[in-house]
Motif scaffolding. Structure first.
Motif, PDB file in Angstrom:
ATOM      1  N   SER A 102      63.136 -62.039  22.806  1.00 50.15           N
ATOM      2  CA  SER A 102      62.876 -63.078  23.349  1.00 50.15           C
ATOM      3  C   SER A 102      61.385 -63.418  22.933  1.00 50.15           C
ATOM      4  CB  SER A 102      63.112 -63.388  24.883  1.00 50.15           C
ATOM      5  OG  SER A 102      62.208 -62.984  25.719  1.00 50.15           O
ATOM      6  N   LYS A 103      61.045 -64.806  23.015  1.00 52.65           N
ATOM      7  CA  LYS A 103      59.560 -65.096  22.791  1.00 52.65           C
ATOM      8  C   LYS A 103      58.569 -64.710  23.957  1.00 52.65           C
ATOM      9  CE  LYS A 103      57.579 -68.813  20.030  1.00 52.65           C
ATOM     10  NZ  LYS A 103      57.744 -70.133  19.642  1.00 52.65           N
ATOM     11  N   LYS A 104      59.270 -65.176  25.222  1.00 51.40           N
ATOM     12  CA  LYS A 104      58.560 -64.773  26.440  1.00 51.40           C
ATOM     13  C   LYS A 104      58.350 -63.207  26.466  1.00 51.40           C
ATOM     14  CE  LYS A 104      60.081 -68.831  28.953  1.00 51.40           C
ATOM     15  NZ  LYS A 104      60.947 -69.240  30.041  1.00 51.40           N
ATOM     16  N   ALA A 105      59.369 -62.450  26.221  1.00 48.91           N
ATOM     17  CA  ALA A 105      59.105 -60.982  26.299  1.00 48.91           C
ATOM     18  C   ALA A 105      58.125 -60.602  25.593  1.00 48.91           C
ATOM     19  CB  ALA A 105      60.091 -60.137  25.948  1.00 48.91           C
ATOM     20  N   ALA A 106      57.925 -61.102  24.082  1.00 45.86           N
ATOM     21  CA  ALA A 106      56.856 -60.831  23.023  1.00 45.86           C
ATOM     22  C   ALA A 106      55.487 -61.214  23.600  1.00 45.86           C
ATOM     23  CB  ALA A 106      57.293 -61.332  21.888  1.00 45.86           C
ATOM     24  N   ALA A 107      55.487 -62.470  24.200  1.00 48.39           N
ATOM     25  CA  ALA A 107      54.095 -62.894  24.849  1.00 48.39           C
ATOM     26  C   ALA A 107      53.912 -61.777  25.881  1.00 48.39           C
ATOM     27  CB  ALA A 107      54.424 -64.328  25.263  1.00 48.39           C
ATOM     28  N   LEU A 148      49.945 -49.565  21.065  1.00 51.96           N
ATOM     29  CA  LEU A 148      50.922 -50.498  21.638  1.00 51.96           C
ATOM     30  C   LEU A 148      50.310 -51.953  21.429  1.00 51.96           C
ATOM     31  CD1 LEU A 148      52.174 -48.931  24.852  1.00 51.96           C
ATOM     32  CD2 LEU A 148      53.612 -50.067  23.023  1.00 51.96           C
ATOM     33  N   LEU A 149      49.272 -52.249  21.246  1.00 57.21           N
ATOM     34  CA  LEU A 149      48.818 -53.714  21.287  1.00 57.21           C
ATOM     35  C   LEU A 149      49.060 -54.132  19.826  1.00 57.21           C
ATOM     36  CD1 LEU A 149      47.074 -56.260  21.705  1.00 57.21           C
ATOM     37  CD2 LEU A 149      45.019 -55.163  21.342  1.00 57.21           C
ATOM     38  N   TYR A 150      48.844 -53.125  19.034  1.00 58.22           N
ATOM     39  CA  TYR A 150      48.981 -53.317  17.409  1.00 58.22           C
ATOM     40  C   TYR A 150      50.438 -53.604  16.986  1.00 58.22           C
ATOM     41  CZ  TYR A 150      49.558 -52.809  12.474  1.00 58.22           C
ATOM     42  OH  TYR A 150      49.833 -53.050  11.215  1.00 58.22           O
ATOM     43  N   THR A 151      51.400 -52.766  17.649  1.00 57.96           N
ATOM     44  CA  THR A 151      52.842 -52.887  17.741  1.00 57.96           C
ATOM     45  C   THR A 151      53.176 -54.158  18.270  1.00 57.96           C
ATOM     46  OG1 THR A 151      52.916 -50.491  18.008  1.00 57.96           O
ATOM     47  CG2 THR A 151      55.035 -51.724  18.263  1.00 57.96           C
ATOM     48  N   LEU A 153      51.432 -56.998  18.799  1.00 58.76           N
ATOM     49  CA  LEU A 153      51.234 -58.264  17.910  1.00 58.76           C
ATOM     50  C   LEU A 153      51.958 -58.292  16.768  1.00 58.76           C
ATOM     51  CD1 LEU A 153      47.186 -57.753  17.988  1.00 58.76           C
ATOM     52  CD2 LEU A 153      48.555 -59.574  19.156  1.00 58.76           C
ATOM     53  N   LYS A 154      52.556 -57.157  16.029  1.00 65.04           N
ATOM     54  CA  LYS A 154      53.441 -57.161  14.968  1.00 65.04           C
ATOM     55  C   LYS A 154      54.782 -57.921  15.451  1.00 65.04           C
ATOM     56  CE  LYS A 154      51.056 -55.540  11.425  1.00 65.04           C
ATOM     57  NZ  LYS A 154      51.106 -56.574  10.199  1.00 65.04           N
ATOM     58  N   ARG A 155      55.200 -57.285  16.675  1.00 62.80           N
ATOM     59  CA  ARG A 155      56.522 -57.812  17.441  1.00 62.80           C
ATOM     60  C   ARG A 155      56.324 -59.400  17.480  1.00 62.80           C
ATOM     61  NH1 ARG A 155      61.080 -56.798  21.353  1.00 62.80           N
ATOM     62  NH2 ARG A 155      60.946 -55.026  19.916  1.00 62.80           N
ATOM     63  N   ARG A 156      55.469 -59.812  18.252  1.00 64.48           N
ATOM     64  CA  ARG A 156      55.170 -61.239  18.280  1.00 64.48           C
ATOM     65  C   ARG A 156      55.278 -61.915  16.980  1.00 64.48           C
ATOM     66  NH1 ARG A 156      49.963 -63.526  21.153  1.00 64.48           N
ATOM     67  NH2 ARG A 156      49.045 -63.107  19.148  1.00 64.48           N
ATOM     68  N   ARG A 157      54.546 -61.609  16.011  1.00 63.75           N
ATOM     69  CA  ARG A 157      54.667 -62.373  14.897  1.00 63.75           C
ATOM     70  C   ARG A 157      55.913 -62.352  14.319  1.00 63.75           C
ATOM     71  NH1 ARG A 157      50.716 -59.996  11.391  1.00 63.75           N
ATOM     72  NH2 ARG A 157      49.258 -61.386  12.687  1.00 63.75           N
ATOM     73  N   ALA A 158      56.719 -61.281  14.486  1.00 64.98           N
ATOM     74  CA  ALA A 158      58.196 -61.306  13.745  1.00 64.98           C
ATOM     75  C   ALA A 158      59.120 -62.181  14.779  1.00 64.98           C
ATOM     76  CB  ALA A 158      58.659 -59.711  13.805  1.00 64.98           C
ATOM     77  N   VAL A 159      58.983 -62.039  15.863  1.00 65.13           N
ATOM     78  CA  VAL A 159      59.636 -63.018  16.750  1.00 65.13           C
ATOM     79  C   VAL A 159      59.677 -64.437  16.361  1.00 65.13           C
ATOM     80  CG1 VAL A 159      60.049 -63.863  19.043  1.00 65.13           C
ATOM     81  CG2 VAL A 159      60.054 -61.475  18.756  1.00 65.13           C
ATOM     82  N   GLN A 160      57.985 -65.027  16.252  1.00 58.91           N
ATOM     83  CA  GLN A 160      57.779 -66.315  15.843  1.00 58.91           C
ATOM     84  C   GLN A 160      58.322 -66.621  14.487  1.00 58.91           C
ATOM     85  OE1 GLN A 160      53.637 -65.855  16.221  1.00 58.91           O
ATOM     86  NE2 GLN A 160      53.479 -66.800  18.315  1.00 58.91           N
ATOM     87  N   GLU A 161      58.522 -65.578  13.606  1.00 53.47           N
ATOM     88  CA  GLU A 161      58.913 -65.994  12.128  1.00 53.47           C
ATOM     89  C   GLU A 161      60.504 -66.135  12.369  1.00 53.47           C
ATOM     90  OE1 GLU A 161      57.423 -62.797   9.781  1.00 53.47           O
ATOM     91  OE2 GLU A 161      55.393 -63.519   9.784  1.00 53.47           O
ATOM     92  N   ILE A 162      61.101 -65.217  13.173  1.00 55.78           N
ATOM     93  CA  ILE A 162      62.624 -65.464  13.180  1.00 55.78           C
ATOM     94  C   ILE A 162      63.030 -66.667  14.019  1.00 55.78           C
ATOM     95  CG2 ILE A 162      64.436 -64.684  14.637  1.00 55.78           C
ATOM     96  CD1 ILE A 162      63.005 -61.750  14.238  1.00 55.78           C
ATOM     97  N   LYS A 163      62.165 -67.139  15.022  1.00 55.79           N
ATOM     98  CA  LYS A 163      62.501 -68.564  15.627  1.00 55.79           C
ATOM     99  C   LYS A 163      62.277 -69.706  14.936  1.00 55.79           C
ATOM    100  CE  LYS A 163      63.373 -66.423  19.816  1.00 55.79           C
ATOM    101  NZ  LYS A 163      64.644 -66.327  20.046  1.00 55.79           N
ATOM    102  N   GLU A 164      61.120 -69.378  13.906  1.00 56.80           N
ATOM    103  CA  GLU A 164      61.015 -70.581  12.938  1.00 56.80           C
ATOM    104  C   GLU A 164      61.962 -70.713  12.002  1.00 56.80           C
ATOM    105  OE1 GLU A 164      56.960 -70.050  11.176  1.00 56.80           O
ATOM    106  OE2 GLU A 164      55.909 -70.472  13.502  1.00 56.80           O
TER     107      GLU A 164
END
Length: 167
Positions: A102-107, A148-151, A153-164
């Motif tokens: 989920s986007k919220k979990a990624a955030a 973990l921060l780097y990981t 940030l990559k996760r959040r970008r991937a979630v945003q791209e999937i949602k788009e």
């Protein structure tokens, strides 16, 4: 659970490794602190010398509540927990929320990682400039937090791209 389309393939394995390593470090830190409090002569594996001593760091005032909580509650308050307990909670949350797409979990993963990195920078400065010590467990934890921060940030970008793409 299989790979999710659009997610970096390495992300889950790296997250699991980092969280488990962070948990091991945190549990070990708690063990050292409790052992040292029970027996002042206890010598931890990470105590290599006078200025390379993790038990000295863990039992300092900065080893509980980042050295800050004691200004708001009693020193022995249940709210003034060892930093390692906070680490155990953090890495468990990172592992559990890492299962969600989920986007919220990624955030939340990114936000909590920024908080952990801020805490790492604060504690690293205490370590270097106040205590004048080198703590291998602490520094390893800081590295895990940055990774973990780097990981995340990559996760959040991937979630945003999937949602788009789903729109």
């Amino acid at each position: 659970m299989g790979a999710i389309q659009g997610f970096p393939k390495w992300e889950r394995k790296v997250r699991m490794f980092l969280c488990l390593f962070g948990l091991v470090l945190s549990v070990y830190a708690l063990h050292v602190e409790v052992s040292r409090e029970r027996n002042p002569d206890y010598r931890a594996l990470c105590d290599l010398g006078e200025s390379v001593s993790c038990s000295k760091v863990f039992t300092s005032r900065w080893g509980r509540g980042f050295g800050l909580v004691q200004y708001f509650v009693a020193k022995d308050s249940p709210l003034n927990q060892p930093n390692s307990v906070l680490g155990i909670i953090f890495y468990t949350l990172q592992m559990g929320l890492g299962l969600s797409v989920s986007k919220k979990a990624a955030a939340f993963l990114v936000f909590s990682s920024w908080v952990s990195v801020a805490g790492s920078l604060y504690l690293a400065s205490i370590l270097a400039f106040v205590l004048g010590d080198f703590c291998m467990v602490c520094v390893s934890t800081y590295i895990v937090n940055f990774a973990l921060l780097y990981t995340n940030l990559k996760r959040r970008r991937a979630v945003q791209e999937i949602k788009e793409k789903a729109r």
